[in-house]
Design a protein around this motif. Sequence first.
Motif, PDB file in Angstrom:
ATOM      1  N   ARG A 110       0.762  -1.280   0.087  1.00 25.63           N
ATOM      2  CA  ARG A 110       0.023   0.048   0.186  1.00 25.63           C
ATOM      3  C   ARG A 110       1.009   1.339  -0.051  1.00 25.63           C
ATOM      4  NH1 ARG A 110      -4.141  -1.729   3.789  1.00 25.63           N
ATOM      5  NH2 ARG A 110      -4.259   0.414   4.406  1.00 25.63           N
ATOM      6  N   HIS A 111       2.218   1.171   0.044  1.00 24.47           N
ATOM      7  CA  HIS A 111       3.113   2.369   0.088  1.00 24.47           C
ATOM      8  C   HIS A 111       3.798   2.136  -1.317  1.00 24.47           C
ATOM      9  CE1 HIS A 111       2.959   3.684   4.551  1.00 24.47           C
ATOM     10  NE2 HIS A 111       1.825   3.096   4.095  1.00 24.47           N
ATOM     11  N   SER A 112       3.329   1.196  -2.084  1.00 25.08           N
ATOM     12  CA  SER A 112       4.093   1.053  -3.509  1.00 25.08           C
ATOM     13  C   SER A 112       3.084   1.620  -4.609  1.00 25.08           C
ATOM     14  CB  SER A 112       4.236  -0.275  -3.868  1.00 25.08           C
ATOM     15  OG  SER A 112       4.853  -1.241  -3.072  1.00 25.08           O
ATOM     16  N   THR A 113       3.538   1.938  -5.617  1.00 24.30           N
ATOM     17  CA  THR A 113       2.741   2.887  -6.527  1.00 24.30           C
ATOM     18  C   THR A 113       2.454   2.106  -7.771  1.00 24.30           C
ATOM     19  OG1 THR A 113       3.613   4.935  -5.592  1.00 24.30           O
ATOM     20  CG2 THR A 113       2.676   5.044  -7.725  1.00 24.30           C
ATOM     21  N   LEU A 114       1.284   2.163  -8.621  1.00 19.13           N
ATOM     22  CA  LEU A 114       1.325   1.855  -9.891  1.00 19.13           C
ATOM     23  C   LEU A 114       1.295   3.271 -10.717  1.00 19.13           C
ATOM     24  CD1 LEU A 114       0.473  -0.169 -12.072  1.00 19.13           C
ATOM     25  CD2 LEU A 114      -1.987   0.289 -11.500  1.00 19.13           C
ATOM     26  N   VAL A 115       2.011   3.252 -11.689  1.00 17.26           N
ATOM     27  CA  VAL A 115       2.219   4.440 -12.596  1.00 17.26           C
ATOM     28  C   VAL A 115       1.449   4.001 -13.670  1.00 17.26           C
ATOM     29  CG1 VAL A 115       3.549   5.941 -13.783  1.00 17.26           C
ATOM     30  CG2 VAL A 115       4.048   5.291 -11.409  1.00 17.26           C
ATOM     31  N   ALA A 116       0.349   4.757 -14.389  1.00 13.94           N
ATOM     32  CA  ALA A 116      -0.539   4.675 -15.385  1.00 13.94           C
ATOM     33  C   ALA A 116      -0.379   5.847 -16.188  1.00 13.94           C
ATOM     34  CB  ALA A 116      -2.075   4.488 -14.781  1.00 13.94           C
TER      35      ALA A 116
ATOM     36  N   GLY B 248      -9.233   6.817  15.935  1.00 12.27           N
ATOM     37  CA  GLY B 248      -7.823   6.583  15.896  1.00 12.27           C
ATOM     38  C   GLY B 248      -7.129   7.481  14.655  1.00 12.27           C
ATOM     39  N   GLY B 249      -7.785   8.085  13.824  1.00 15.37           N
ATOM     40  CA  GLY B 249      -7.032   9.001  13.215  1.00 15.37           C
ATOM     41  C   GLY B 249      -6.730   8.564  11.849  1.00 15.37           C
ATOM     42  N   ASP B 250      -7.007   7.219  11.559  1.00 16.79           N
ATOM     43  CA  ASP B 250      -6.737   6.586  10.083  1.00 16.79           C
ATOM     44  C   ASP B 250      -7.639   5.631   9.890  1.00 16.79           C
ATOM     45  OD1 ASP B 250      -5.245   6.171   7.817  1.00 16.79           O
ATOM     46  OD2 ASP B 250      -3.573   4.885   8.926  1.00 16.79           O
ATOM     47  N   PRO B 251      -8.774   5.979   9.754  1.00 15.26           N
ATOM     48  CA  PRO B 251      -9.796   5.004   9.484  1.00 15.26           C
ATOM     49  C   PRO B 251      -9.661   4.084   8.080  1.00 15.26           C
ATOM     50  CG  PRO B 251     -10.805   7.371   9.173  1.00 15.26           C
ATOM     51  CD  PRO B 251      -9.098   7.237   9.708  1.00 15.26           C
ATOM     52  N   PHE B 252      -8.813   4.744   7.116  1.00 16.64           N
ATOM     53  CA  PHE B 252      -8.863   4.122   5.937  1.00 16.64           C
ATOM     54  C   PHE B 252      -7.377   3.693   5.865  1.00 16.64           C
ATOM     55  CE2 PHE B 252     -12.341   5.604   3.068  1.00 16.64           C
ATOM     56  CZ  PHE B 252     -13.176   5.206   3.940  1.00 16.64           C
ATOM     57  N   GLU B 253      -6.434   3.730   7.075  1.00 12.94           N
ATOM     58  CA  GLU B 253      -5.077   3.067   7.236  1.00 12.94           C
ATOM     59  C   GLU B 253      -4.283   3.460   6.071  1.00 12.94           C
ATOM     60  OE1 GLU B 253      -5.925  -1.428   7.130  1.00 12.94           O
ATOM     61  OE2 GLU B 253      -7.340  -1.087   8.935  1.00 12.94           O
ATOM     62  N   LEU B 254      -4.007   4.668   6.015  1.00  9.38           N
ATOM     63  CA  LEU B 254      -3.048   5.139   5.005  1.00  9.38           C
ATOM     64  C   LEU B 254      -1.522   5.011   5.608  1.00  9.38           C
ATOM     65  CD1 LEU B 254      -5.219   8.200   3.791  1.00  9.38           C
ATOM     66  CD2 LEU B 254      -4.792   5.816   2.362  1.00  9.38           C
ATOM     67  N   GLY B 255      -1.603   4.979   6.876  1.00  8.39           N
ATOM     68  CA  GLY B 255      -0.230   4.998   7.484  1.00  8.39           C
ATOM     69  C   GLY B 255       0.301   3.433   7.550  1.00  8.39           C
ATOM     70  N   SER B 256       1.212   3.017   8.044  1.00 12.30           N
ATOM     71  CA  SER B 256       1.996   1.719   8.155  1.00 12.30           C
ATOM     72  C   SER B 256       1.483   0.784   9.161  1.00 12.30           C
ATOM     73  CB  SER B 256       3.256   1.918   8.467  1.00 12.30           C
ATOM     74  OG  SER B 256       4.023   2.493   7.287  1.00 12.30           O
ATOM     75  N   GLY B 342       1.496  -2.117   4.052  1.00 12.35           N
ATOM     76  CA  GLY B 342       2.461  -1.222   3.301  1.00 12.35           C
ATOM     77  C   GLY B 342       3.524  -0.373   4.062  1.00 12.35           C
ATOM     78  N   GLY B 343       4.566  -0.035   3.404  1.00  9.63           N
ATOM     79  CA  GLY B 343       5.542   0.800   4.239  1.00  9.63           C
ATOM     80  C   GLY B 343       6.243  -0.211   4.914  1.00  9.63           C
ATOM     81  N   GLU B 344       6.492   0.362   6.139  1.00 11.41           N
ATOM     82  CA  GLU B 344       7.639  -0.505   7.148  1.00 11.41           C
ATOM     83  C   GLU B 344       6.735  -1.316   7.923  1.00 11.41           C
ATOM     84  OE1 GLU B 344      10.730   1.106  10.514  1.00 11.41           O
ATOM     85  OE2 GLU B 344       9.044   2.402  10.062  1.00 11.41           O
ATOM     86  N   LEU B 345       7.558  -2.518   8.221  1.00 11.95           N
ATOM     87  CA  LEU B 345       6.815  -3.461   9.252  1.00 11.95           C
ATOM     88  C   LEU B 345       6.336  -2.766  10.375  1.00 11.95           C
ATOM     89  CD1 LEU B 345       6.224  -6.336   9.902  1.00 11.95           C
ATOM     90  CD2 LEU B 345       8.551  -6.576  10.802  1.00 11.95           C
ATOM     91  N   THR B 346       5.241  -2.852  11.004  1.00 10.24           N
ATOM     92  CA  THR B 346       4.786  -2.506  12.137  1.00 10.24           C
ATOM     93  C   THR B 346       4.143  -3.324  12.621  1.00 10.24           C
ATOM     94  OG1 THR B 346       4.811  -0.102  11.142  1.00 10.24           O
ATOM     95  CG2 THR B 346       3.711  -0.452  13.162  1.00 10.24           C
ATOM     96  N   ILE B 347       4.585  -3.716  14.061  1.00  9.83           N
ATOM     97  CA  ILE B 347       3.746  -4.630  14.752  1.00  9.83           C
ATOM     98  C   ILE B 347       3.362  -4.122  16.239  1.00  9.83           C
ATOM     99  CG2 ILE B 347       3.866  -7.004  15.910  1.00  9.83           C
ATOM    100  CD1 ILE B 347       5.305  -8.075  13.470  1.00  9.83           C
ATOM    101  N   THR B 348       2.063  -4.118  16.544  1.00 13.63           N
ATOM    102  CA  THR B 348       1.660  -4.067  17.899  1.00 13.63           C
ATOM    103  C   THR B 348       1.970  -4.837  18.876  1.00 13.63           C
ATOM    104  OG1 THR B 348      -0.038  -2.204  16.783  1.00 13.63           O
ATOM    105  CG2 THR B 348      -0.113  -2.888  19.249  1.00 13.63           C
ATOM    106  N   TRP B 349       2.527  -4.494  20.045  1.00 16.46           N
ATOM    107  CA  TRP B 349       2.766  -5.302  21.188  1.00 16.46           C
ATOM    108  C   TRP B 349       2.374  -4.706  22.359  1.00 16.46           C
ATOM    109  CZ3 TRP B 349       8.396  -7.550  20.388  1.00 16.46           C
ATOM    110  CH2 TRP B 349       8.297  -8.579  19.513  1.00 16.46           C
TER     111      TRP B 349
END
Lengths: 405, 405
Positions: A110-116, B248-256, B342-349
């Motif tokens: 989800r942090h990758s990109t498709l360029v169209a 939570g501030g990111d309902p559509f999970e745009l972060g990692s 997406g992005g960096e591996l992020t695990i909640t403990w």
Amino acid sequence: MSTVRQRFDVPFDFPVHFTRDVFGANSTLLLDELLRGTTTAPKVAVVLDGGLVAACPALPGRVTATLDRGGARLRRPSPPRIVPGGEPCKSDPRHLQALQQAIAEDGLCRHSTLVAVGGGALLDLAGFVAATAHRGVRLIRVPSTVLAQDDAGLGVKNGVNAYGRKNYLGTFAPPWAVLVDHSLLATLPLREVRSGLAEAVKVAVLRDGAFFAALERDAAALTRGEAAALEPAIRRGAELHLEHIRGGGDPFELGSARPLDFGHWTAHRLEELTDGGLRHGEAVAIGVALDSLLARDAGLLPGPIAERICALLAALGLPLHHPALEALDVADALDRFREHLGGELTITWPTGLGRSTEVHAVEVAAVRRAVAELARRVVRAPERSDGGAPGPKARVTPVPAELRP
Amino acid sequence: MSTVRQRFDVPFDFPVHFTRDVFGANSTLLLDELLRGTTTAPKVAVVLDGGLVAACPALPGRVTATLDRGGARLRRPSPPRIVPGGEPCKSDPRHLQALQQAIAEDGLCRHSTLVAVGGGALLDLAGFVAATAHRGVRLIRVPSTVLAQDDAGLGVKNGVNAYGRKNYLGTFAPPWAVLVDHSLLATLPLREVRSGLAEAVKVAVLRDGAFFAALERDAAALTRGEAAALEPAIRRGAELHLEHIRGGGDPFELGSARPLDFGHWTAHRLEELTDGGLRHGEAVAIGVALDSLLARDAGLLPGPIAERICALLAALGLPLHHPALEALDVADALDRFREHLGGELTITWPTGLGRSTEVHAVEVAAVRRAVAELARRVVRAPERSDGGAPGPKARVTPVPAELRP
């Protein structure tokens, strides 16, 4: 019983850049956008419109060279892929599945990109693939046609045709960025240039009388595809579409209206009935002409304005009529349009230049009369300067001198 | 070059009702939600989970009777459709295509509603169909399992499995309404009840120590599926999940990060590796136990708290180990989890009860040690009171007396 009310806002924010030579040796724009907001080297996949590549065979190499300049800051699992452009790429599910599978194999996250890079249809297909892979990988659109640059490539929608309906499967999904590269228009056939101007006329009528007058003034240069006229027209058409999405209050179209879909109830059906024989913009031109006469006959639009609208479309080399109009099942076309938007039938008609209103019913007999009038207005075949295949019965009514600005 | 910045917020607003007997003779809740915000008689299509219908054969008739009370205010092109529930409905693309085709033939528009009654998998499938038809017809979810009522049926995500990946195709799409009907749980097998409690344990650990203590207190009644314990537990688990999405501030999970996906990097792979032999909640229980030991061994979580987490899961009849854990390719599982977010591996403990932190790396050797410890903790087979098929190697470690609240 108890109830929890789930209310929240989702913010969207993306840039639309108007530029030239995105794939030139000196441009960093694409790399800047690919690397924006990333912490690790993101993956990039590229899909190119086959029609564009046919007209510009150097394009895949130029795209690759542009990405090469990103070095190890990017990962590119595969070379650019080429997908046939135009409506067929949205209608044949094999293109959808092949592109889905390709970016799954590339391991895009989800942090990758498709360029169209391509026309509106290719961007719609790629947008649907990007929006639904992992619930949304990033999409950078590089629209390559007039239609995509002044309208189709700028918005927040995507889709493919399915189950007998245009755009039946799709989502609302804002892109990561849009790079409007006017230099990509150089190889565009004149028929495509003119077709794309229909959306500019449409939005000018509804929102900006001065822009409409500028299109009248520049019609001859526009119909020849001259960049000095074309780029400002694209830019203004794009701005008006972007303003509507940003400020119109309903970017994901949860209401019943699409205030910019003037002429589109006819256009969608004409595209289907002619099986792609009419370009989208050509179908929109016919729809805009028809709705202008209907608005005039309903007493909503002054007759001289309806004349100027038809005259401008004709001066731009756009058709005002097509034999498929005679076969149009008006009630069915209106119901399909209503179904796709949902709720009550809502059609936008102009009431002047830069003004519009909504209507909720259209009389079949009135449509028949207007279609007959459009058929009578078709007076002579257009002069063609591009040597291309004949257009779809496009015939020009010259702009009457007394109506020119 | 010039740039237009497209910034806008899209507001979402939907109710989650906690109630009973939605399809009872006196309930108007479903009709009220179907008619809310409509001006013309909307169309309604219904899809029912085959597993639920098998356990409750009267359900289709009760749903139809409920809609009948809407009279001419609703249009119902087809009777309720029954789709097999559970993960297979998300994995076989024929179910997706059949449901897409069905609601296309019904002519649902964007102000029409698909009502989906069932477990999390059926709701995920129906949600994807609804979200992508005409770019989104309305969806009313009626979750029928503990897992769907305390977590899976409440959120803003949907999806189906494709191209070898769980939930590969999906979107973020808030529902029109959620009707949590506890009376639908009456026929749920105890294995499903217990499985659904794993998400309640997970969210209690991360967000609410008092809720965790209540689950410990009520564990015996919960594992027997007693409504007096089960309904408040579902309600509190649901509230915590809803609060996270809303606030939570990111309902559509745009972060990692997915701050509630504690234990899920293992769970997703275990579900795939066991080919559905583990229920989602059972796989989550194993993942939560594993991550609790890892957090303890990393010095982030006090040992006695890790013990209490494992003990509560076991007391609820949930597994802490499965032979597939021994075969888990840890690096691959972590990378698949990272790719999907997406992005960096992020695990909640967890760092305590009601507290958590994020980590960005997990040592393979540490996972091996924790898996071996979980294998050693499996001391005896669980007592089964439901006479159902044996669970997936589920064995109970009793809650040590000194750790009970």
